[in-house]
Each structure stands twice: as C-alpha cells, then as structure tokens.
Design an enzyme around this catalytic site. Structure first.
Site, PDB file in Angstrom:
ATOM      1  N   GLY A 129      -9.421 -16.486  20.021  1.00 43.60           N
ATOM      2  CA  GLY A 129     -10.216 -16.994  18.901  1.00 43.60           C
ATOM      3  C   GLY A 129      -9.342 -17.310  17.695  1.00 43.60           C
ATOM      4  N   TYR A 130      -8.821 -18.502  17.652  1.00 41.66           N
ATOM      5  CA  TYR A 130      -7.894 -18.895  16.581  1.00 41.66           C
ATOM      6  C   TYR A 130      -8.476 -20.025  15.724  1.00 41.66           C
ATOM      7  CZ  TYR A 130      -3.573 -16.189  17.290  1.00 41.66           C
ATOM      8  OH  TYR A 130      -2.643 -15.203  17.316  1.00 41.66           O
ATOM      9  N   THR A 163     -10.043 -22.034  24.846  1.00 46.31           N
ATOM     10  CA  THR A 163      -9.965 -22.358  26.274  1.00 46.31           C
ATOM     11  C   THR A 163     -10.699 -21.303  27.095  1.00 46.31           C
ATOM     12  OG1 THR A 163      -7.834 -23.408  25.910  1.00 46.31           O
ATOM     13  CG2 THR A 163      -8.376 -22.845  28.177  1.00 46.31           C
ATOM     14  N   GLU A 246       2.728 -18.554  22.734  1.00 48.54           N
ATOM     15  CA  GLU A 246       1.915 -19.672  23.214  1.00 48.54           C
ATOM     16  C   GLU A 246       2.736 -20.958  23.287  1.00 48.54           C
ATOM     17  OE1 GLU A 246      -1.455 -20.716  20.802  1.00 48.54           O
ATOM     18  OE2 GLU A 246      -2.268 -22.038  22.344  1.00 48.54           O
TER      19      GLU A 246
END
Lengths: 406, 379
Positions: A129-130, A163, A246
């Site tokens: 959750g960014y 995602t 990431e």
C-alpha cells in the site's frame, strides 16, 4: 572450508531425496507429459512444503522466524546446489522480496516472530500500500490517515496501483500518523489484514487491457497498534529502503541479464542474443547478403541489442562490485531508469517491424505473438512510471550520485 | 575475470593518473600546438612513460615487456585520455607492435619490439586511404620486382606517420578495390626513395600524416607475413586498437563529464547554481547512465582480449558504437552546458570535443560498427 564442503554434501543428499527429477524445472528442449498437469503441480507443492519445513525457503533467517539460520556462505552453497538441479524457487512474492528484508532490519522481535514464518512458508500473500490517487511521484505527500484509538489505529483513505490487492491476505501500508508534521516526518509503516471490515478493492483496467493493478479503499479500518513497524512517524526511512529492493527487482525483470559466456556454435558468438532480429526477419525479409532488408529498422534493432548487451554487462559489473564490497546503491536508480527506457524502445521498434499486424486487439487475423505484441507495447508505457518514474530516477541520480544542488 | 579493477590495476591507475596530471595535463597539448612542435608529442615524456612500463605492458618479456594484458593497457589509455596526453601508444604499442607480433618473423620482431618497449622506436601503420574507415578498401598497389616489391599509392591519417622510424604499409597484391583477400603488409623505411611524408594538422592537435609511395622498392625481407593474406592480421589488430581507443575515449568522456558537472555546481544565473535546474540535471543524469554502460562494455572488451574470447569482434563493435555515441553526446553537452565560455579556446573543454570527434571517426564510427555488429550476429 571443510565444513562448507560437508554442508554441500549434506545439502546435495537432502535435495536428491526431496527434489528428485520429477519435482524440478525442465531443461530446455525437455518434455515431460506431467508438466503443468495436476500430478506435476502436486509434486511441486510437495517440494515447496518440504523445503519450507526445513527452513530453506529463507535459509539465512533465524529458525524462530521460519528460516534455517544458515551463514551467508552456506546459503550461497545451497543456492548453487538448487540452481544446479534446476529446483523451483519455493517462495516468491511481495512478502519475501519486499517486506521481509525491511522486517528483518526494522521490526521488533515479536513482529519478526509473528510475520516472518508465514512469509517463509508462503502461508500469507502480501500487497504493497504505497501510491495514492494524489500521491504518485510525490509519494511522501500521501494522505491516507491513521488515528490512534486505544490500542488500534483507525485508517481512512485510498491506495492505488496496488498489484494483486484482490488476492492478497495482508497489506504493508504507508499511512499518515501526524498530519501536522512535515510531510516526510508524519508517515508510519503499518501491517493489517485485508479482510478487515472497511477494506474494499476494485481492479483497474489499463490501456493494455486486464491487469493485476487495483485501487483499495479504507473506510474506518481498524489495525492493531502493535503492528506498526519501527518508530511511529518514522516510516519514511522504511519506505525508502523497501523501494530500493523494489527497483532492483524491477530492473532485473525487464531483462539486461549478463550474457552467458557459453557458446552454442561458432556462428552465433553471443548466444540467445539476436532474438529481435529473428523476430523481425519474417516481416522485413533479408537481402542477398542475409541482412534485414530495411536498413533503418535494422540499425534500430542493432542499437537496442547492443544497448541491452551493455546494460547486462553493467549489471554484471555492479554485482562484481558488490562481491568486493563496493557501493552499488546508485546503480538501482540507474538500472531502473535504463531498463525501463530500453524496454520501451524495444517495444516501439517491434511494432514498427510488424506494422499493423502488431496493432491487432483480439480475434482473427493475428498470431498469438502479434496480439501479445500489441498488449506488450502498451503495457511497456508503464515501465517508466511504476516503481518511480524515469524522471524521479534521474532526480535521484542527479542528487545522490552527481551531487547537484536542489 | 571480474570487471572490477584488482589491487595492481588500481595501483597502476593511480600512478598513471598522477603522472599525466603532473606531466601531461591538457596545457601540455596546448603548448605543443601553440609552439607548432615538430614531433607532436614530448619524446622525453614518452621515454619516461616507457620507463614506467606503459609501452611494454602487454608485450612479451623477451623484448622488454611485462606481459600483462589489455586490462592493464586499457587503464593506461583511459588515464591518458583524461588529460588528452599525446603519446605514440596507439600507433606504436598497439597498431605497430600488434602487426609485428602477428605477422612479423622472429628477426623482424627482435629488431623492432625492444625499441617499442624502451620508448625509443616509433612505428606507424599506413592503412587508411579515405576519410571514412574501410579496412579492406586499399588501392595502394604492390607489384613484384626481380628482387622484391614495388609500392605505389597514397595513404592518409597515418597516425605518427611523420615521426615514425618505420612504416608498416598495407598494400594490395591482388583482388578488387574493396576485397578482403589480396592485402599484404610491408615494412618501409620512411627515408627510402619515393616515400613522401607530409604532416597534416588536425583539429585535435594530434599527429597524423599523408604518405605517398611513388615507386618505392623493398626487398623480400620487408614482407610481413604471407603475401595476399594480411586481412586476418589486420582484423585482429584493428579489434585491439579499437578497444584501446575506446578506453582513451572513456577517459576523455569521463573527464569532460566530471568537469561539466563541476561547472554546473559553480556557475550561477538567475540567482541560483545552474545545476539546480532540472533541465540540466536530467541531461547530466542521462549522461551518467550512458557513461556507465560505456565503461562496462569497454572493460569487458579489454578482458575478452586477454581471455581469448571468441565473441571479441562483436564486443569490439558494440564498444566502439557505444563510445562513439557517448563521447559525442558528452562532449557536445559539455560545450552547451559551459555556455559561451565553452566556445572559447582559452577554456579547455573544447579540446575534448575535438579529440572525441577524431577518435569517433578513426577505426570506424557508430554507424560502421552497428552494421558490422549486425553482420557478425547474422542479420
């Protein structure tokens, strides 16, 4: 050294027993009727279960966190032995690759013991959750709020570009816990269950069609305060560290692996290297000397192929540097930027090569490759946006590497 | 082989960087240019470089070399590139010595290679006949005489041609004008009757010459290798020289880039350092990425020589195409980002642009090498 060789022998024996050929990935050219069948899937499931039980899905983690407490040297030997027999990597996903490294670095012992074992054995799927509708490149401008109420935080807001949120069990989430602090200093990193009341998920349709991206809405979601990782209002440090993991992962996925040193035949000195040319030949034709018949597209193809080679070698150089303890932090932004832009160029060029055959949307008249090319071309536009835009990567390089002033 | 310099290579790099910074900074090239120096480089300095072991770094011990490799020679080229130091490294140590190592007889090697290693002998390979690189396009003709050969033709851009103690000449003994077969190599005394050498003054202030052969006769002992079969030798020599040149270009482009970034941090306009403007930041960051890729392919190519890897020709072309493009981008941007001062002769950055363009065209530019790479890869 002798101990390490003993470990290798033991690992090999264990792998022979628990990962026999029926449980391995196929070699190139091998066919086995079982591949993809329910029987094969059951074999792979068995393999994953057994290696997780041994703690070798996360070999260097402490035993109480689901690992096996191996030394880095032992883990390297294990990885070599697994690669040698083409064993299927047991556990992947956001939990293993993004969350676990920051939990190991920032979480307290209680959190490590509660969350890491389920990551190590793949029992819990995580999502990230960014980004928010109002906080993309300016991630620190996020507005999802978490307000302490007793021993719980009450969360309201929305996350986007998450995602596989529709499949995830839990979320690691950036929330604003101090609305009055400067934007980087009021953020916390918190974990909660996606089945909590008040969480709703809707998938996002992209220009390329169906996708795994979702938008999530939080309406009075209650998360336990004990699941806040690190220091309250100190989440930005964790957030940035996770982004490094990431970005290095994303550039790895987009190609640019170092070319293999092995040769197949004298005629093709760089193996698997002119896939674009092979793809282009039926569309462009060849002249009497065997060259692709369109000189401009040929020049473009060779340019992309060479840059891919140079990029792969740069990844190898940075891994050689890491082995010798040299700083590789900056290469993350560089490789994310370069891999994204290179893939976009490649996709554009392939559309030019195939012409309108690469613009079919669905149905008759196109090969599966051509239809995939249409979607691949459109999807590649997101490469330089997701995980930090190309412009953000260039900003990072300008500031951190070149030291240019704000 | 690791792509990270080992301790010995790092030590060599440090020594070389300090030596050229002290003895051959850009001001040294400017001085040679302004004084119209007849040699075009400092013989005394070259002798000192040879004493440091640079000339013989990759040459056999028996001739005074140290039998290291191109990984090490590349370090020297890169550091000399940083200050645009004019030396006979490319002409003598790579183009000349590599021809002798591959095609020369033992007596020919024994006569000339010790002088290469000691810094006393200068060699020049005369191959080019037109502005653009075309390795097999050779019209200079060799005809058999009663006791040897007769050479007729004209060469251009012979690096260090006007100061060479011995010329190595590529001539056609048979075949059509651009044919790969039918090329031969000869050792020619520059003082021989019929040899006319004119120094050409180039924009980069480095050495090149036009050489005319008008009925020059040489004996049988002047032949290097088998008559008509020089192309294999030349291919291998050009591959090595191209990578050495790439290392020089990597050094000059890195230096031009670093100078430009430093300027962005000091120059102020509109009350701010110009390096704070995103329009310039992003271009600088892009160049950084391009230079990283350029470094990787150059280092890998140099190591491929030392490891005898079969894919060397493809790596050479990938390297030269990348360095040609990157050095051009970086030096052009360097001028633009320096603004008006970058256009003045007083500021050194212009010297980098001039050398970059010359090095780009010598031994094949990006277009040439993209085409060659594709051919080598079968498309």
């Amino acid at each position: 050294m002798a101990d390490l060789e003993q470990f290798r022998a033991d690992a090999r024996a264990w792998l022979d027993e628990h990962c026999p050929p029926t449980r391995r990935q196929l070699r190139e050219g091998e066919t086995a009727p079982a591949w993809g069948s329910p029987e094969f899937d059951a074999q792979i499931e068995g393999w994953k279960r057994e290696i997780c039980e041994r703690g070798w899905s996360a070999p260097t983690w402490p035993r109480e966190c689901g690992g096996a407490g191996l030394s880095p040297e032992e883990a390297k030997v294990l990885a070599q032995e697994m690669a040698r027999i083409r064993a299927v990597p047991p556990i992947g996903g956001f939990g293993m690759y993004l969350l676990a490294p920051v939990l190991l670095e920032f979480a307290n012992d209680d959190q490590k013991k509660r969350f890491l074992p389920d990551i190590a054995n793949g029992r819990v799927d995580w999502c990230q959750g960014y980004s928010e509708p109002g906080a993309g490149s300016d991630l620190a401008g996020l507005q999802t709020r978490a307000v302490l109420d007793g021993d719980e935080y009450v969360i309201d807001g929305s996350k986007i570009w998450t995602t596989s949120a529709h499949l995830a069990d839990w979320i690691f989430c950036l929330v604003r816990t101090d609305p009055d602090a400067s934007k980087h200093e009021g953020i916390s990193f918190i974990l909660f269950d996606m089945k909590s009341p008040g969480v709703s998920v809707s998938p996002i349709q992209l220009i390329s069609g169906q996708s795994d991206f979702c938008q999530i809405f939080f309406d009075g979601v209650r998360a336990k305060a004990e699941n806040l990782v690190g220091v309250k209002n100190g989440g930005w440090t964790i957030a940035k560290r996770l982004l490094q993991h990431e970005r290095s992962g994303l550039s790895g996925m987009m190609g640019g692996a170092a070319p293999s040193r092995k040769r197949k035949s004298g005629k093709r000195p760089l193996p698997n290297f002119h896939s674009m040319a092979d793809l282009a030949a039926p569309y462009l034709g060849r002249d009497a000397e065997g060259r692709l018949a369109d000189p401009f597209l040929r020049d473009g193809i060779v340019g992309v192929e060479m840059d891919n080679l140079c990029f792969g070698l740069t990844m190898k150089r940075s891994s050689d540097g890491a082995k010798e303890g040299q700083e590789v932090g900056h290469t993350v932004s560089m490789s994310k930027y370069y891999a994204s832009e290179l893939n976009k160029r490649r996709q554009e060029l392939l559309v030019s090569v195939m012409g309108t055959q690469a613009l079919g949307w669905e149905g008759e008249g196109f090969s599966a490759t051509e239809l995939a090319q249409t979607r691949g071309w459109l999807r590649s536009k997101g490469n330089s946006i997701e995980g930090g835009t190309s412009e953000i990567q260039l900003n990072v390089i300008a500031k951190r590497v070149l030291g240019l002033p704000d | 082989m690791s792509m990270i310099l080992n301790d010995e290579q790092r030590m060599l790099q440090k020594t070389a960087r300090e030596f050229v910074a002290e003895h051959a900074p850009v001001a040294h090239l400017r001085e040679l240019r302004d004084e119209g120096d007849a040699t075009g480089f400092s013989r005394g300095l070259w002798k000192q470089m040879a004493e440091l072991g640079w000339a013989g770094i990759a040459l056999p011990e028996v001739y005074g070399g140290s039998e290291l490799g191109y990984a090490e020679l590349g370090v020297v080229f890169e550091e000399c590139g940083r200050t645009l130091a004019p030396t006979p490294l490319l002409s003598t140590v790579v183009l000349g010595a590599e021809v002798l190592l591959r095609a020369g007889s033992e007596p020919q090697q024994a006569e000339l290679l010790p002088g290469v290693c000691s810094g006393d002998g200068i060699l020049a390979l005369a191959f080019q006949e037109a502005g653009r690189f075309a390795p097999y396009r050779v019209a200079t003709k060799v005809t058999a005489t009663a006791d040897g050969h007769r050479l007729d033709g004209e060469k251009c851009f012979v690096v260090d041609g006007h100061v060479a103690d011995r010329l190595i000449v590529v001539a056609r003994s048979s075949g059509g004008e651009a044919e790969r077969d039918g090329l031969s190599l000869f050792l020619v005394d520059p003082a021989a009757p019929g040899v006319e050498i004119t120094r050409t003054i180039m924009a980069d202030s480095r050495n090149a010459a036009r050489v005319v052969f008008d009925g020059v006769t040489v004996g049988e002992e002047a032949t290097l290798g088998r008559v008509g079969a020089a192309a294999d030798t030349l291919d291998a020599v050009f591959d090595r020289a191209t990578l050495a040149l790439c290392a020089e270009m990597l050094g000059l482009a890195s230096e031009a880039f670093e100078r430009t970034v430093a300027y962005l941090k000091t120059r102020e306009q509109f009350g701010a350092k110009i390096g704070s403007f995103q329009a310039l930041k992003h271009r600088a960051a892009t160049m950084f990425c391009d230079l990283e890729l350029a470094r990787s392919i150059t280092l890998d190519g140099l190591r491929a020589i030392d490891e005898g890897r079969e894919e060397l020709p493809s790596l050479v072309s990938a390297a030269k195409a990348r360095l040609a493009d990157t050095a051009a981008l970086v030096t052009c941007e360097a001028i633009q980002m320096h603004g008006g001062i970058g256009m003045t002769d007083e500021e050194e950055i212009g010297f980098f642009l001039k050398r970059a363009r010359t090095a780009e065209l010598f031994l094949g530019d990006a277009t040439y090498h993209r085409d060659r790479f594709a051919r080598l890869q079968g498309f």
